[in-house]
Scaffold this motif. Structure first.
Motif, PDB file in Angstrom:
ATOM      1  N   ASN A 169       0.824  -1.213   0.000  1.00 48.72           N
ATOM      2  CA  ASN A 169       0.000   0.000   0.000  1.00 48.72           C
ATOM      3  C   ASN A 169       0.854   1.257   0.000  1.00 48.72           C
ATOM      4  O   ASN A 169       0.330   2.360  -0.012  1.00 48.72           O
ATOM      5  CB  ASN A 169      -0.902   0.034   1.241  1.00 48.72           C
ATOM      6  CG  ASN A 169      -1.834  -1.147   1.292  1.00 48.72           C
ATOM      7  OD1 ASN A 169      -2.270  -1.633   0.266  1.00 48.72           O
ATOM      8  ND2 ASN A 169      -2.121  -1.633   2.485  1.00 48.72           N
ATOM      9  N   GLU A 171       3.672   3.714  -1.560  1.00 47.92           N
ATOM     10  CA  GLU A 171       4.226   4.102  -2.861  1.00 47.92           C
ATOM     11  C   GLU A 171       5.732   3.808  -2.964  1.00 47.92           C
ATOM     12  O   GLU A 171       6.240   3.492  -4.046  1.00 47.92           O
ATOM     13  CB  GLU A 171       3.965   5.592  -3.032  1.00 47.92           C
ATOM     14  CG  GLU A 171       4.174   6.124  -4.407  1.00 47.92           C
ATOM     15  CD  GLU A 171       4.274   7.638  -4.379  1.00 47.92           C
ATOM     16  OE1 GLU A 171       3.973   8.257  -3.336  1.00 47.92           O
ATOM     17  OE2 GLU A 171       4.654   8.213  -5.412  1.00 47.92           O
ATOM     18  N   GLN A 172       6.428   3.912  -1.830  1.00 49.41           N
ATOM     19  CA  GLN A 172       7.884   3.727  -1.850  1.00 49.41           C
ATOM     20  C   GLN A 172       8.279   2.253  -1.900  1.00 49.41           C
ATOM     21  O   GLN A 172       9.353   1.916  -2.384  1.00 49.41           O
ATOM     22  CB  GLN A 172       8.523   4.345  -0.578  1.00 49.41           C
ATOM     23  CG  GLN A 172       8.096   5.753  -0.259  1.00 49.41           C
ATOM     24  CD  GLN A 172       8.420   6.721  -1.393  1.00 49.41           C
ATOM     25  OE1 GLN A 172       9.412   6.553  -2.098  1.00 49.41           O
ATOM     26  NE2 GLN A 172       7.559   7.702  -1.597  1.00 49.41           N
ATOM     27  N   GLY A 257      -1.258   0.057  -8.556  1.00 51.48           N
ATOM     28  CA  GLY A 257      -1.154   1.107  -7.533  1.00 51.48           C
ATOM     29  C   GLY A 257      -0.021   0.831  -6.576  1.00 51.48           C
ATOM     30  O   GLY A 257       0.715  -0.133  -6.762  1.00 51.48           O
ATOM     31  N   PRO A 258       0.142   1.593  -5.525  1.00 47.69           N
ATOM     32  CA  PRO A 258      -0.531   2.877  -5.301  1.00 47.69           C
ATOM     33  C   PRO A 258       0.062   3.986  -6.169  1.00 47.69           C
ATOM     34  O   PRO A 258       1.254   3.962  -6.457  1.00 47.69           O
ATOM     35  CB  PRO A 258      -0.262   3.143  -3.817  1.00 47.69           C
ATOM     36  CG  PRO A 258       0.961   2.367  -3.495  1.00 47.69           C
ATOM     37  CD  PRO A 258       0.993   1.199  -4.408  1.00 47.69           C
ATOM     38  N   LEU A 259      -0.797   4.896  -6.552  1.00 54.99           N
ATOM     39  CA  LEU A 259      -0.424   6.042  -7.381  1.00 54.99           C
ATOM     40  C   LEU A 259       0.337   5.624  -8.643  1.00 54.99           C
ATOM     41  O   LEU A 259       1.297   6.273  -9.038  1.00 54.99           O
ATOM     42  CB  LEU A 259       0.414   7.038  -6.558  1.00 54.99           C
ATOM     43  CG  LEU A 259      -0.311   7.679  -5.375  1.00 54.99           C
ATOM     44  CD1 LEU A 259       0.653   8.393  -4.472  1.00 54.99           C
ATOM     45  CD2 LEU A 259      -1.403   8.625  -5.844  1.00 54.99           C
ATOM     46  N   ASN A 260      -0.077   4.509  -9.219  1.00 57.84           N
ATOM     47  CA  ASN A 260       0.520   3.969 -10.453  1.00 57.84           C
ATOM     48  C   ASN A 260       1.996   3.616 -10.308  1.00 57.84           C
ATOM     49  O   ASN A 260       2.710   3.487 -11.308  1.00 57.84           O
ATOM     50  CB  ASN A 260       0.336   4.944 -11.630  1.00 57.84           C
ATOM     51  CG  ASN A 260      -1.120   5.061 -12.022  1.00 57.84           C
ATOM     52  OD1 ASN A 260      -1.856   4.076 -11.983  1.00 57.84           O
ATOM     53  ND2 ASN A 260      -1.564   6.248 -12.362  1.00 57.84           N
ATOM     54  N   TYR A 263       2.468   0.362 -12.000  1.00 54.38           N
ATOM     55  CA  TYR A 263       1.758   0.225 -13.282  1.00 54.38           C
ATOM     56  C   TYR A 263       2.801   0.037 -14.391  1.00 54.38           C
ATOM     57  O   TYR A 263       3.627   0.910 -14.629  1.00 54.38           O
ATOM     58  CB  TYR A 263       0.936   1.492 -13.526  1.00 54.38           C
ATOM     59  CG  TYR A 263      -0.178   1.340 -14.520  1.00 54.38           C
ATOM     60  CD1 TYR A 263      -1.446   0.976 -14.104  1.00 54.38           C
ATOM     61  CD2 TYR A 263       0.029   1.558 -15.870  1.00 54.38           C
ATOM     62  CE1 TYR A 263      -2.483   0.840 -15.011  1.00 54.38           C
ATOM     63  CE2 TYR A 263      -0.993   1.427 -16.785  1.00 54.38           C
ATOM     64  CZ  TYR A 263      -2.250   1.070 -16.354  1.00 54.38           C
ATOM     65  OH  TYR A 263      -3.273   0.937 -17.260  1.00 54.38           O
TER      66      TYR A 263
ATOM     67  N   LYS B 192     -11.941   3.148  -3.472  1.00 54.68           N
ATOM     68  CA  LYS B 192     -11.311   3.244  -4.789  1.00 54.68           C
ATOM     69  C   LYS B 192     -11.771   2.073  -5.641  1.00 54.68           C
ATOM     70  O   LYS B 192     -11.750   0.944  -5.184  1.00 54.68           O
ATOM     71  CB  LYS B 192      -9.798   3.176  -4.591  1.00 54.68           C
ATOM     72  CG  LYS B 192      -9.001   3.508  -5.808  1.00 54.68           C
ATOM     73  CD  LYS B 192      -7.532   3.286  -5.540  1.00 54.68           C
ATOM     74  CE  LYS B 192      -6.820   3.194  -6.873  1.00 54.68           C
ATOM     75  NZ  LYS B 192      -5.891   2.100  -6.943  1.00 54.68           N
ATOM     76  N   GLU B 242      -5.983   0.282   5.553  1.00 52.98           N
ATOM     77  CA  GLU B 242      -5.106   0.675   4.432  1.00 52.98           C
ATOM     78  C   GLU B 242      -5.436  -0.100   3.167  1.00 52.98           C
ATOM     79  O   GLU B 242      -5.391   0.427   2.064  1.00 52.98           O
ATOM     80  CB  GLU B 242      -3.655   0.327   4.792  1.00 52.98           C
ATOM     81  CG  GLU B 242      -2.871   1.415   5.416  1.00 52.98           C
ATOM     82  CD  GLU B 242      -1.412   1.001   5.555  1.00 52.98           C
ATOM     83  OE1 GLU B 242      -0.697   1.751   6.181  1.00 52.98           O
ATOM     84  OE2 GLU B 242      -0.999  -0.071   5.043  1.00 52.98           O
ATOM     85  N   ARG B 246      -6.541  -0.959  -2.033  1.00 50.03           N
ATOM     86  CA  ARG B 246      -6.017  -1.967  -2.955  1.00 50.03           C
ATOM     87  C   ARG B 246      -7.026  -3.079  -3.217  1.00 50.03           C
ATOM     88  O   ARG B 246      -7.007  -3.695  -4.270  1.00 50.03           O
ATOM     89  CB  ARG B 246      -4.739  -2.544  -2.330  1.00 50.03           C
ATOM     90  CG  ARG B 246      -3.889  -3.406  -3.209  1.00 50.03           C
ATOM     91  CD  ARG B 246      -2.531  -3.609  -2.570  1.00 50.03           C
ATOM     92  NE  ARG B 246      -2.589  -4.149  -1.231  1.00 50.03           N
ATOM     93  CZ  ARG B 246      -2.606  -5.439  -0.922  1.00 50.03           C
ATOM     94  NH1 ARG B 246      -2.594  -6.320  -1.886  1.00 50.03           N
ATOM     95  NH2 ARG B 246      -2.637  -5.842   0.327  1.00 50.03           N
ATOM     96  N   GLU B 397      -7.243   8.449  -5.018  1.00 47.51           N
ATOM     97  CA  GLU B 397      -6.113   7.821  -4.331  1.00 47.51           C
ATOM     98  C   GLU B 397      -5.069   8.873  -3.948  1.00 47.51           C
ATOM     99  O   GLU B 397      -4.522   8.847  -2.836  1.00 47.51           O
ATOM    100  CB  GLU B 397      -5.489   6.767  -5.248  1.00 47.51           C
ATOM    101  CG  GLU B 397      -4.460   5.921  -4.558  1.00 47.51           C
ATOM    102  CD  GLU B 397      -3.882   4.862  -5.479  1.00 47.51           C
ATOM    103  OE1 GLU B 397      -3.710   3.737  -5.014  1.00 47.51           O
ATOM    104  OE2 GLU B 397      -3.597   5.166  -6.646  1.00 47.51           O
ATOM    105  N   LEU B 401      -3.890   9.599  -0.163  1.00 44.81           N
ATOM    106  CA  LEU B 401      -2.488   9.430   0.232  1.00 44.81           C
ATOM    107  C   LEU B 401      -1.782  10.766   0.450  1.00 44.81           C
ATOM    108  O   LEU B 401      -0.569  10.822   0.645  1.00 44.81           O
ATOM    109  CB  LEU B 401      -1.744   8.600  -0.820  1.00 44.81           C
ATOM    110  CG  LEU B 401      -2.180   7.138  -0.902  1.00 44.81           C
ATOM    111  CD1 LEU B 401      -1.517   6.428  -2.067  1.00 44.81           C
ATOM    112  CD2 LEU B 401      -1.879   6.395   0.390  1.00 44.81           C
TER     113      LEU B 401
END
Lengths: 314, 423
Positions: A169, A171-172, A257-260, A263, B192, B242, B246, B397, B401
């Motif tokens: 979940n 992004e990093q 995700g998250p934030l593509n 992707y 989402k 969380e 997803r 999203e 975030l």
């Protein structure tokens, strides 16, 4: 040290009778027909579609693809989602050297005739044949906020309990977490290829080197690595292409995700071609063509790398 | 010459005779139609097979070949059209029907079944759900409500010191209390959904518009922003799981509820089936009551439908099958097996939905079973919806975030929609 003939060395021209030639092509024919039907034709047609408008209502009405030149490529160049996806796919190539090094190292280890080695060889291969949906459930338990990875890191006092987070979940971390699953799934496959390569090295060479007093490290660099170069090149090519084509684990674990951040280019192709009814075969084919060109360029780099490091022979 | 005439006459007579013998046989050769359902096998095999058998008995000239499609339904549908082997009846939901119709894949079924018959069979709204550009493209089939019912774990609610919320404002206001006092999440909202932009549903259920009078996207007013802000604050505070970013909310909610980690589920009675399987003890304790609604005080929902592809070779027979499967008797029979909501107007008077019971599934079925008239997604899916929903979902999203403010996220999405929406 005996060396095998390089494949590009000039060979005396052999003479074949017409019968031999026909027989050879006869044996080749079934494979060639299948390759033409299922590889060459789709490749050519897919490349052609990349320059056309095809999909949606046009497709439903049975209209032929309409040639639009480079329009799809212009659309791709202007689509931030595609650029992110392509960037992620290229970034995914980080896995290639790590995967190759690890699988070669383990192949060397399990190539020994020690008791129980057969078990290890099989165990490393299990992830290759595990279905992705099952693997997704399992890795979800690992990466979850309350999962085993956080628990283990907590026990080792590497993360305080209040700072636990879902690895998929974040992004990093999501990108690297998915990549680890790719590593886990691919590792056994390449290990088996390397194992086959290792077992084809004549034992006399090793024995002679031992008699000459070479230690195991010396033997590895002077015998194993040079003779394994064709296998290393093959595995490197396969894993480069596989990294660029990564799709399944991303789809089931993060859906991009998250934030593509996960992707990938193939997800883009898949979503344009197969998701919903707004499918756009033209744009998807163009995106696929871009990925194929990147893969081709990287294959050339691979060939060059191994060609040059071998003094002109691969 | 005479001999020739005799032979010719004999041949003609024999030919006619053979034609006469074979004609009835040819006339009786059944027409085979292909029928695709979506995610119904193997659980509902007996129901589907029985219904097909009943249809074939009533229509001896039609033979039905049934396939249940799952993940690859849409891809298979497109491929089959391309290969010239399109199915005759396909089970699609409202969204997919809209997309398929917009792209010219479907026949309008009001040309196959008189509109008057359709109107007298189904609730007006359920029929409107499958209407695109003024034409009906699907026979409404089983439905579900997004709000549906509220089911809750009474022990967690008592521990938190709260009572079942009567509306969404109350529910959102108790989210912090439940989590702080019990450690369990109060509720798992659908945050989402790249395939359906489910957050738009919260706007709709609070009576906020998605489009303006000209049909442009308009979901970025201060009222819209305030709703999103509320969810963002709760998410950032750790009051929603969380994983809701997803995973599908329904799947996550039922998973966590069965582990005593979620106090309430707002949704269809079908959630109870899973809880019954995974935690029968908790199922027995679960309380079912009316769902909390938004400020618009309306339910929203979705349904499946049966569509006839443009490429179907037997549209008349296909229409017969679709009408048969979706008629009142067959939908009620289906509702007796699984808690679906029939989309037929006659269902509201069926005694099956008037039985009182303490069993959670039976109670939930009684509460919502006859609510087919509320099945309404709340807003029409836009043209080019795949790209638009993806963009909306990405913006939501980003807001959750903390990468964008709720206002910036909604402004960006509205801008994208208005630049890319096919009207």
């Amino acid at each position: 040290m005996a060396r095998s003939q390089p494949f590009n060395a000039r060979q005396p021209r052999a003479r074949y009778s017409l019968r031999d030639t026909l027989l050879s092509y006869g044996f080749l024919a079934p494979a060639l027909i299948l390759l033409t039907l299922f590889t060459f034709y789709p490749l050519a047609y897919g490349s052609y579609l990349g320059f056309t408008e095809y999909g949606g209502a046009r497709f439903a009405q049975g209209l032929a693809p309409k040639w639009i030149g480079l329009e799809n490529f212009r659309t791709l160049a202007a689509d931030p989602l595609f650029l992110t996806a392509l960037g992620n796919s290229v970034k995914y190539l980080v896995i290639v050297p790590v995967l190759q090094l690890a699988s070669l190292s383990v192949a060397v280890l399990v190539n020994k005739n020690l008791p129980g080695m057969a078990f290890f060889r099989a165990a490393y291969y299990i992830p290759v044949v595990t279905s992705i949906s099952l693997a997704a459930v399992m890795w979800d338990w690992v990466y979850n906020k309350e999962g085993t990875l956080n628990w283990a890191l907590g026990v080792l006092h590497l993360i305080p309990e209040g700072s636990f987070f879902g690895w998929l979940n974040n992004e990093q971390t999501a990108f690297w977490a998915v990549m680890l699953v790719t590593f886990w799934r691919g590792f056994g496959y390449y290990m088996v290829l390397y194992l086959a390569g290792l077992q084809s090295i004549p034992a006399e060479l090793e024995e002679a080197a031992v008699l000459d007093g070479a230690n195991s490290w010396k033997r590895f660099w002077s015998i194993t690595v040079p003779l394994m170069k064709p296998t290393i090149l093959l595995c490197s090519l396969l894993s480069t292409i596989a990294a660029l084509r990564v799709l399944e684990e991303v789809l089931v674990l993060t859906n991009g995700g998250p934030l593509n951040s996960t992707y990938t280019a193939l997800m883009y192709v898949y979503s344009k071609a197969f998701q919903g009814f707004n499918f756009d075969y033209g744009l998807a084919s163009a995106a696929g063509l871009v990925v194929a060109v990147v893969a081709l360029l990287l294959s050339v780099v691979n060939f060059r790398l191994f060609h040059e490091s071998d003094g002109g022979e691969a | 010459m005479k001999q020739f005439r005799k032979t010719a006459l004999l041949a003609l007579t024999l030919g006619l005779g053979l034609t006469a013998v074979s004609a009835p046989a040819a006339a009786q050769a059944p027409t085979e139609i292909t029928f695709w359902t979506w995610y119904l096998s193997p659980k509902f095999d007996p129901y589907i097979k029985q219904t097909i058998a009943a249809f074939e008995k009533a229509n001896p000239t039609i033979k039905v070949k049934w396939f249940d499609k799952q993940d690859s339904m849409v891809q298979d549908f497109i491929a089959s059209v391309n290969l010239g082997s399109a199915p005759d009846v396909v089970n699609l939901n409202i969204d997919e029907t809209g997309k398929a119709a917009q792209n010219g894949f479907l026949r309008n079924v009001d040309a196959l079944t008189p509109l008057a018959t359709l109107k007298s069979t189904f609730y007006p709204q359920t029929l409107a759900n499958f209407t695109v550009g003024g034409k009906v493209y699907g026979y409404p089939w089983y439905g579900s409500l997004n709000e549906g019912v509220l089911l809750y774990n009474p022990e967690l609610m008592t521990k938190a010191g709260v009572k079942a919320p009567k509306n969404m404002t109350e529910l959102l206001n108790m989210v912090k209390t439940v989590k702080d006092k019990t450690g369990a999440y109060a509720w798992v909202p659908a945050l989402k959904d790249p395939g359906g932009a489910s957050f738009l549903g919260y706007f709709s259920s609070d009576g906020l518009p998605i489009y303006d009078a000209k049909g442009n996207a308009a979901f970025n007013s201060p009222a819209h922003v305030a709703i999103l802000q509320k969810y963002v604050d709760l998410f950032k505070g750790g009051y929603f799981p969380e994983d809701a970013l997803r995973k599908e909310a329904f799947q996550l909610a039922t998973e966590l509820y069965a582990q005593n980690r979620v106090a309430m589920i707002v949704g269809g009675p079908q959630a109870l089936n899973r809880i019954k399987d995974t935690n029968p003890g908790l199922y027995a304790k679960t309380v079912v009551t009316t769902a909390p609604l938004g400020k618009a005080n309306t339910q929203t929902g979705t349904s499946m439908g049966m569509v006839i592809p443009q490429a179907s070779k037997h549209p008349a027979e296909a229409a017969k099958l679709a009408a048969f499967f979706t008629n009142n008797a067959n939908q009620i029979a289906f509702a007796k097996i699984v808690p679906i909501i029939p989309t037929t107007a006659a269902a509201q008077n069926d005694p099956f939905f008037k039985v009182s019971s303490n069993d959670p599934i039976a109670k939930a079925t009684a509460l919502v079973g006859a609510s087919g008239r509320f099945i309404n997604p709340g807003f029409k899916a836009p043209g080019n919806s795949d790209d638009l929903y993806k963009n909306f979902s990405d913006n939501i999203e980003a807001a959750l975030l903390g990468k964008k403010t709720p206002k910036a996220a909604l402004d960006d999405s509205v801008k994208f929609w208005n630049a890319n929406m096919k009207k």
